[in-house]
Design an enzyme around this catalytic site. Structure first.
Site, short mmCIF file in Angstrom:
data_model
loop_
_atom_site.label_atom_id
_atom_site.label_comp_id
_atom_site.label_asym_id
_atom_site.label_seq_id
_atom_site.Cartn_x
_atom_site.Cartn_y
_atom_site.Cartn_z
N GLY A 12 -6.52 -15.93 7.41
CA GLY A 12 -5.88 -16.03 8.72
C GLY A 12 -5.94 -17.46 9.27
CB SER A 126 -11.74 -13.66 22.68
OG SER A 126 -10.73 -14.03 23.57
CE1 TYR A 150 -8.52 -9.51 19.92
CE2 TYR A 150 -8.25 -10.56 22.07
CZ TYR A 150 -8.63 -10.63 20.74
OH TYR A 150 -9.16 -11.80 20.23
CE LYS A 154 -12.06 -10.33 18.85
NZ LYS A 154 -12.51 -10.46 17.45
P1 NAD Z 1 -5.38 -14.02 12.23
O1 NAD Z 1 -4.64 -12.75 12.46
O2 NAD Z 1 -4.61 -15.22 11.80
O3 NAD Z 1 -6.56 -13.78 11.18
C1 NAD Z 1 -7.24 -12.57 11.07
C2 NAD Z 1 -7.26 -12.18 9.61
O4 NAD Z 1 -7.96 -10.96 9.45
C3 NAD Z 1 -5.87 -11.99 9.01
O5 NAD Z 1 -5.76 -12.76 7.82
C4 NAD Z 1 -5.80 -10.49 8.70
O6 NAD Z 1 -5.02 -10.22 7.55
C5 NAD Z 1 -7.28 -10.15 8.51
N1 NAD Z 1 -7.66 -8.77 8.80
C6 NAD Z 1 -7.44 -8.04 9.93
N2 NAD Z 1 -8.00 -6.84 9.83
C7 NAD Z 1 -8.61 -6.79 8.62
C8 NAD Z 1 -9.37 -5.80 7.94
N3 NAD Z 1 -9.62 -4.60 8.49
N4 NAD Z 1 -9.84 -6.09 6.71
C9 NAD Z 1 -9.59 -7.29 6.13
N5 NAD Z 1 -8.88 -8.26 6.73
C10 NAD Z 1 -8.39 -8.01 7.95
O7 NAD Z 1 -6.18 -14.34 13.57
P2 NAD Z 1 -6.98 -15.64 14.01
O8 NAD Z 1 -6.22 -16.29 15.09
O9 NAD Z 1 -7.37 -16.43 12.84
O10 NAD Z 1 -8.26 -14.97 14.68
C11 NAD Z 1 -9.46 -14.78 13.97
C12 NAD Z 1 -10.46 -14.06 14.86
O11 NAD Z 1 -10.66 -14.82 16.05
C13 NAD Z 1 -10.00 -12.67 15.32
O12 NAD Z 1 -11.11 -11.82 15.33
C14 NAD Z 1 -9.49 -12.93 16.72
O13 NAD Z 1 -9.58 -11.78 17.53
C15 NAD Z 1 -10.44 -14.02 17.20
N6 NAD Z 1 -9.87 -14.84 18.26
C16 NAD Z 1 -8.66 -15.47 18.06
C17 NAD Z 1 -8.11 -16.23 19.08
C18 NAD Z 1 -6.78 -16.90 18.90
O14 NAD Z 1 -6.17 -17.28 19.88
N7 NAD Z 1 -6.27 -17.10 17.70
C19 NAD Z 1 -8.79 -16.37 20.30
C20 NAD Z 1 -10.02 -15.74 20.46
C21 NAD Z 1 -10.55 -14.98 19.42
C1 UD1 Z 2 -3.90 -15.00 25.39
C2 UD1 Z 2 -4.49 -13.62 25.42
C3 UD1 Z 2 -6.00 -13.69 25.29
C4 UD1 Z 2 -6.40 -14.48 24.05
C5 UD1 Z 2 -5.77 -15.87 24.18
C6 UD1 Z 2 -6.12 -16.80 23.05
C7 UD1 Z 2 -2.94 -12.35 26.87
C8 UD1 Z 2 -2.75 -11.68 28.19
N1 UD1 Z 2 -4.12 -12.97 26.68
O1 UD1 Z 2 -4.35 -15.66 26.51
O2 UD1 Z 2 -6.56 -12.41 25.20
O3 UD1 Z 2 -7.81 -14.58 23.96
O4 UD1 Z 2 -4.36 -15.71 24.24
O5 UD1 Z 2 -5.33 -16.56 21.96
O6 UD1 Z 2 -2.08 -12.33 26.01
N2 UD1 Z 2 2.86 -19.13 28.49
C9 UD1 Z 2 4.15 -19.43 28.89
N3 UD1 Z 2 5.17 -19.10 28.04
C10 UD1 Z 2 4.98 -18.50 26.83
C11 UD1 Z 2 3.64 -18.21 26.42
C12 UD1 Z 2 2.60 -18.52 27.27
O7 UD1 Z 2 4.38 -19.97 29.97
O8 UD1 Z 2 5.95 -18.21 26.12
C13 UD1 Z 2 1.74 -19.51 29.37
C14 UD1 Z 2 0.88 -18.36 29.86
O9 UD1 Z 2 1.37 -17.81 31.04
C15 UD1 Z 2 -0.48 -19.05 30.03
C16 UD1 Z 2 -0.48 -20.14 28.96
O10 UD1 Z 2 0.89 -20.35 28.61
O11 UD1 Z 2 -0.54 -19.68 31.29
C17 UD1 Z 2 -1.25 -19.76 27.70
O12 UD1 Z 2 -0.78 -18.50 27.24
P1 UD1 Z 2 -1.28 -17.90 25.85
O13 UD1 Z 2 -1.13 -18.91 24.77
O14 UD1 Z 2 -0.59 -16.58 25.66
O15 UD1 Z 2 -2.85 -17.69 26.03
P2 UD1 Z 2 -3.65 -16.88 27.19
O16 UD1 Z 2 -2.76 -16.35 28.21
O17 UD1 Z 2 -4.76 -17.75 27.62
#
Ligand code: NAD
Ligand code: UD1
Length: 341
Positions: A12, A126, A150, A154
């Protein structure tokens, strides 16, 4: 010391960047992923960046037999658990899928770790666990509250991990609360490749820039922020990846658990992000102001004191690098990994 680290969800977005940083530091990596939200093409890109310092197991983390096989086949020193589903809106529509996947994978993993005698874990949490914060910057002591299934997964996983920490000092667990990960590896070889219409700001801006979306909707211009648009703590994914190495080092060095924010400590508005992307990459971002997105908070950024003091880690890369590296990745891979040979 060089270790063997199991990375669940390692193909991922954040997992692949963390795999690279671990391998560049000389560690061996075992990636376990069922590819439900990622592409097998990532593996070729990882090989281009780091050679053959990793193995890949295609399996679901809820599969206990597959987990046991990994722990018996490899001398795993620690685990980073990224695997999970992460789309807030989808979790509202399909809560059971989220509970099954995110809670099921975490409990299956913990059971397998306990069985194998591996007690060192870094968990992806998160900033969503802070909900609508009472004040910014947000410290780790802030009230926890969630607004989506979601977010609940967490929070519940965090609580399960806190129960384990309380039950036995042999568990060494780092709960990392990420703020808003953005950007891509500077090579342009790996990056964020969302399926369908992106929910998050940065991939949406990048897809408008590359001509795949007509315009960016800016959700709200009447927030109580300096320019009226939402403010977030965006963190470069390479900085975030390095935060995981710092957390593993902390666990090995201190032998105790920690819960810590990973952000930059700086708030960036939607407008600032869009304008910076446009300026540093010389691209036009068509945009329209629309209503607020339901559930959004005005401003959210991290207090990063604990990470600095305890992990000795702080983010190095600013908003310009976030925009440049996103654009390098997006412009070279307009359709994500589906362009790969
Ligand atoms: P992502 O979807 O790119 O990566 C997650 C990976 O987990 C994917 O490759 C998916 O195929 C794999 N996966 C999901 N369920 C699985 C399972 N049951 N068994 C095996 N593989 C599985 O997401 P990411 O952005 O890399 O996020 C990674 C982690 O960080 C997640 O737990 C996500 O909730 C957390 N997180 C992400 C963000 C963000 O904005 N990207 C923010 C806060 C927390
Ligand atoms: C989202 C998730 C949050 C997650 C976080 C990090 C929701 C409600 N929350 O938060 O759970 O942990 O991503 O991945 O989805 N925006 C625009 N136009 C767009 C997209 C976003 O204006 O097309 C604005 C939003 O209103 C916000 C900012 O950009 O002010 C960031 O948005 P986004 O990237 O979705 O992240 P979060 O809202 O922080």
């Amino acid at each position: 010391m060089h270790n063997t680290i199991l990375i669940t969800g390692g193909t991922g977005y954040i997992g692949s960047h963390t795999a690279v940083e671990l391998m560049l530091q000389g560690h061996r990596v075992v990636i376990m992923d069922n590819l439900c939200n990622s592409s097998a093409q990532v593996l070729g890109r990882l090989r281009q960046l780091c050679g053959d310092r990793f193995d890949f197991v295609q399996a679901d983390v809820r599969n206990a037999a597959a987990l046991d096989a990994v722990f018996t086949s490899y001398p795993i020193d620690g685990v980073i658990h990224f695997a999970g589903l992460k789309a807030v809106g989808e979790s509202v529509a399909q809560p059971l899928r989220y509970f099954d996947n995110n809670l099921g994978s975490t409990t299956a993993l913990l059971l397998a770790m306990a069985k194998a005698g591996v007690h060192r874990l870094v968990f992806s949490s998160s900033a969503t666990v802070y909900g609508d914060p009472d004040q910014v910057p947000i410290t780790e002591q802030a009230r926890l509250q969630v607004t989506s299934p979601y977010g609940r997964t967490k929070l519940v996983c965090e609580e399960i991990l806190r129960d384990l920490m309380a039950a036995g000092a042999h568990w060494q667990i780092a709960i990392l609360r990420y703020f808003n990960p953005v950007g891509a590896h500077p090579s342009g070889l790996i990056g964020e490749a969302p399926n369908g219409v992106p929910n998050n700001l940065m991939p949406y801006i990048a897809q408008v820039a590359v001509g795949q979306r007509e315009y960016l909707s800016i959700f709200g211009q009447d927030y109580p922020t300096p320019d009226g648009t939402g403010v977030r703590d965006y963190i470069h994914v390479v900085d975030l990846a390095q935060g995981h190495l710092a957390a593993l080092d902390y666990l090995a060095r201190e032998g105790q658990s920690i819960t810590v924010n990973l952000g930059t400590g700086r708030g960036i508005s939607v407008r600032e992000m869009m304008e910076t992307f446009s300026r540093v990459n010389h691209v036009h971002i068509a945009h329209r102001y629309t209503d607020r997105r339901p559930g959004d908070v005005a401003a959210c950024w991290a207090d990063t004191t604990l990470a600095r003091e305890r992990l000795g880690w702080q983010a190095q890369l600013g908003v310009e690098r976030m925009c440049e590296d996103t654009w390098r990745w997006q412009s070279r891979n307009p359709r994500g990994y589906s362009d790969s040979a």
